[in-house]
Design a protein around this motif. Structure first.
Motif, PDB file in Angstrom:
ATOM      1  N   ASP A 159       1.285  -3.588   0.739  1.00 51.60           N
ATOM      2  CA  ASP A 159       2.622  -4.099   1.034  1.00 51.60           C
ATOM      3  C   ASP A 159       2.517  -5.010   2.257  1.00 51.60           C
ATOM      4  O   ASP A 159       2.161  -4.550   3.343  1.00 51.60           O
ATOM      5  N   ILE A 204       5.792   2.373   8.759  1.00 53.22           N
ATOM      6  CA  ILE A 204       5.332   3.762   8.816  1.00 53.22           C
ATOM      7  C   ILE A 204       6.555   4.665   8.927  1.00 53.22           C
ATOM      8  O   ILE A 204       7.285   4.616   9.915  1.00 53.22           O
ATOM      9  N   TRP A 242      -4.025  -1.799   3.285  1.00 48.47           N
ATOM     10  CA  TRP A 242      -4.281  -0.500   2.664  1.00 48.47           C
ATOM     11  C   TRP A 242      -3.067   0.044   1.943  1.00 48.47           C
ATOM     12  O   TRP A 242      -3.200   0.745   0.932  1.00 48.47           O
ATOM     13  N   ARG A 243      -1.882  -0.287   2.403  1.00 49.38           N
ATOM     14  CA  ARG A 243      -0.670   0.206   1.742  1.00 49.38           C
ATOM     15  C   ARG A 243      -0.237  -0.680   0.580  1.00 49.38           C
ATOM     16  O   ARG A 243       0.678  -0.324  -0.162  1.00 49.38           O
ATOM     17  N   ASP A 266       2.300   8.298   4.693  1.00 50.41           N
ATOM     18  CA  ASP A 266       1.828   6.917   4.810  1.00 50.41           C
ATOM     19  C   ASP A 266       0.922   6.686   6.018  1.00 50.41           C
ATOM     20  O   ASP A 266       0.548   5.552   6.316  1.00 50.41           O
ATOM     21  N   ALA A 282       4.838  -3.695   5.310  1.00 51.64           N
ATOM     22  CA  ALA A 282       4.892  -2.226   5.294  1.00 51.64           C
ATOM     23  C   ALA A 282       5.475  -1.676   6.596  1.00 51.64           C
ATOM     24  O   ALA A 282       5.470  -2.335   7.637  1.00 51.64           O
ATOM     25  N   TYR A 289      -3.223  -2.315   8.164  1.00 50.65           N
ATOM     26  CA  TYR A 289      -2.406  -1.265   7.563  1.00 50.65           C
ATOM     27  C   TYR A 289      -1.734  -1.778   6.282  1.00 50.65           C
ATOM     28  O   TYR A 289      -1.740  -1.098   5.247  1.00 50.65           O
ATOM     29  N   CYS A 290      -1.175  -2.965   6.336  1.00 57.42           N
ATOM     30  CA  CYS A 290      -0.490  -3.519   5.164  1.00 57.42           C
ATOM     31  C   CYS A 290      -1.448  -3.667   3.989  1.00 57.42           C
ATOM     32  O   CYS A 290      -1.077  -3.419   2.837  1.00 57.42           O
ATOM     33  N   SER A 298      -9.255  -2.352   0.274  1.00 58.47           N
ATOM     34  CA  SER A 298      -7.835  -2.610   0.520  1.00 58.47           C
ATOM     35  C   SER A 298      -7.347  -3.720  -0.411  1.00 58.47           C
ATOM     36  O   SER A 298      -8.134  -4.394  -1.088  1.00 58.47           O
ATOM     37  N   ARG A 305      -4.922   5.599  -0.668  1.00 61.03           N
ATOM     38  CA  ARG A 305      -4.649   4.415   0.159  1.00 61.03           C
ATOM     39  C   ARG A 305      -3.718   4.742   1.328  1.00 61.03           C
ATOM     40  O   ARG A 305      -2.807   3.983   1.658  1.00 61.03           O
ATOM     41  N   ILE A 306      -3.976   5.864   1.947  1.00 57.09           N
ATOM     42  CA  ILE A 306      -3.247   6.263   3.143  1.00 57.09           C
ATOM     43  C   ILE A 306      -4.148   5.997   4.353  1.00 57.09           C
ATOM     44  O   ILE A 306      -5.216   6.605   4.476  1.00 57.09           O
ATOM     45  N   HIS A 311     -10.757   2.718   5.783  1.00 55.60           N
ATOM     46  CA  HIS A 311      -9.318   2.975   5.904  1.00 55.60           C
ATOM     47  C   HIS A 311      -8.984   3.751   7.166  1.00 55.60           C
ATOM     48  O   HIS A 311      -7.842   4.216   7.325  1.00 55.60           O
TER      49      HIS A 311
END
Length: 336
Positions: free
Chosen positions: A59, A64, A56-57, A157, A62, A53-54, A21, A244-245, A271
């Motif tokens: 951001d 969803i 992996w995204r 996402d 982030a 989650y952020c 990540s 990266r979802i 992930h």
């Protein structure tokens, strides 16, 4: 994101080169979490989920907005052994129900604004009876994994993979028995509702498969005792990692498919979060082996991605709070 594969060695190459990540985004998410208008830790695990989650995204704030649910269907030659309470014809009938929008998973997808896709994999050609020979050739395994790989929308996402396949709890039990050892009965449950004699037969089938395929590991376990829908789920989960979802694992069968990736490459499921723990007796110990703490425990055992789909709401709530809540400075609240 141009990675692709046509041979099993290429799949293994992708697994061996997975990236982690985004540390910068994760740190930004952690910093933001510490400034939100709430006592530290007041949202419990939702805070951990949002930060994860952020990362992996990529951001730190982030959201969803485009979850995807994919249901894969396949038929199993081992059903000829009488391991299921339902005939193999039900697989195709349920695929038609998914396509018509009439199944439980269709309703849950609508509830959480998820795109839903259905892929039937060669239903007229069941896998081989894995008590006699490997369920799939390498080419068949790779083709099924590629179906899953291609099914993932790069614009999504959050991903949930579900399945339909009469006999696939037997396949999942055999996978976990080969990967984790113990007794066949440790990993074998009632599935769609077999009676005591049916469970005894199912356990014998799992034991026979383990003896025939002893020593197999990783993706070779998936090839030997898996099914096309399990292989497709593994392919989709792998594609999600490359893109990266984040992934919400569904139930027992999905967990078994994912476990083959983790067996092949440690960390392959970083992930992924377990959406729920099902009523299938071996699901909880399988999740423990993978180090995954489920978000929900509702005694579900439907499959289809239903438990993972419900967990979309938990993840949406976690990210809505993290990314939408005001900081102490923004709200003019003392205590930040």
């Amino acid at each position: 994101m141009g990675q692709d594969f046509s041979q099993l060695a290429e799949v293994q190459g992708i697994l061996g080169a997975l990236q982690g990540s985004d540390d910068v985004a994760r740190a930004a998410a952690e910093a933001r979490n510490g400034q939100l208008t709430k006592p530290p830790g007041a949202l419990g695990r939702l805070e951990e989920l949002a930060i994860w989650y952020c990362g992996w995204r990529g951001d730190g704030r982030a959201r969803i907005e485009a979850p995807q649910i994919i249901v894969f269907a396949g038929n199993h030659g081992v059903t000829a052994r009488g391991v299921s309470a339902f005939p193999a014809e039900v697989t195709a009938q349920m695929v038609a129900n998914f396509q018509a929008g009439g199944a439980a998973i269709n309703q849950l997808a609508r509830c959480f604004g998820a795109r839903m896709d259905v892929h039937a994999l060669s239903l007229d050609v069941p896998t081989a009876d894995f008590t006699q020979e490997p369920a799939m050739t390498q080419a068949e395994l790779v083709a099924a994994m590629h179906t899953g790989w291609d099914a993932v929308d790069p614009a999504s996402d959050l991903l949930v993979t579900g399945e339909m396949g009469i006999g696939n709890t037997t396949s999942a039990s055999a996978i976990l028995h080969l990967l984790y050892g113990g007794q066949a009965g440790d990993w074998t449950g009632e599935g769609t509702g077999v009676d005591a004699s049916g469970l005894a037969l199912k356990t014998q089938v799992v034991e026979a498969a383990a003896k025939l395929h002893a020593g197999a590991t990783g993706l070779d376990v998936l090839r030997r005792v898996g099914g096309r829908e399990l292989a497709a789920m593994a392919g989709a989960i792998l594609r999600a990692r490359v893109l990266r979802i984040p992934v919400l694992l569904d139930g027992f069968i999905c967990t078994a498919a994912a476990a083959c990736l983790e067996s092949e490459q440690s960390g392959a499921l970083d992930h992924c979060v377990a959406g729920h723990v099902s009523a299938e007796t071996a699901h909880a110990p399988a999740l423990e082996r993978l180090g995954k703490m489920p978000l929900l425990s509702l005694d579900m055992r439907l499959g289809e991605g239903s438990g993972g789909a419900l967990a979309i709401g938990v993840m949406q709530g976690a990210l809505a709070c993290h990314s939408g809540m005001a900081t102490f400075a923004e709200a003019g609240v003392a205590g930040g």
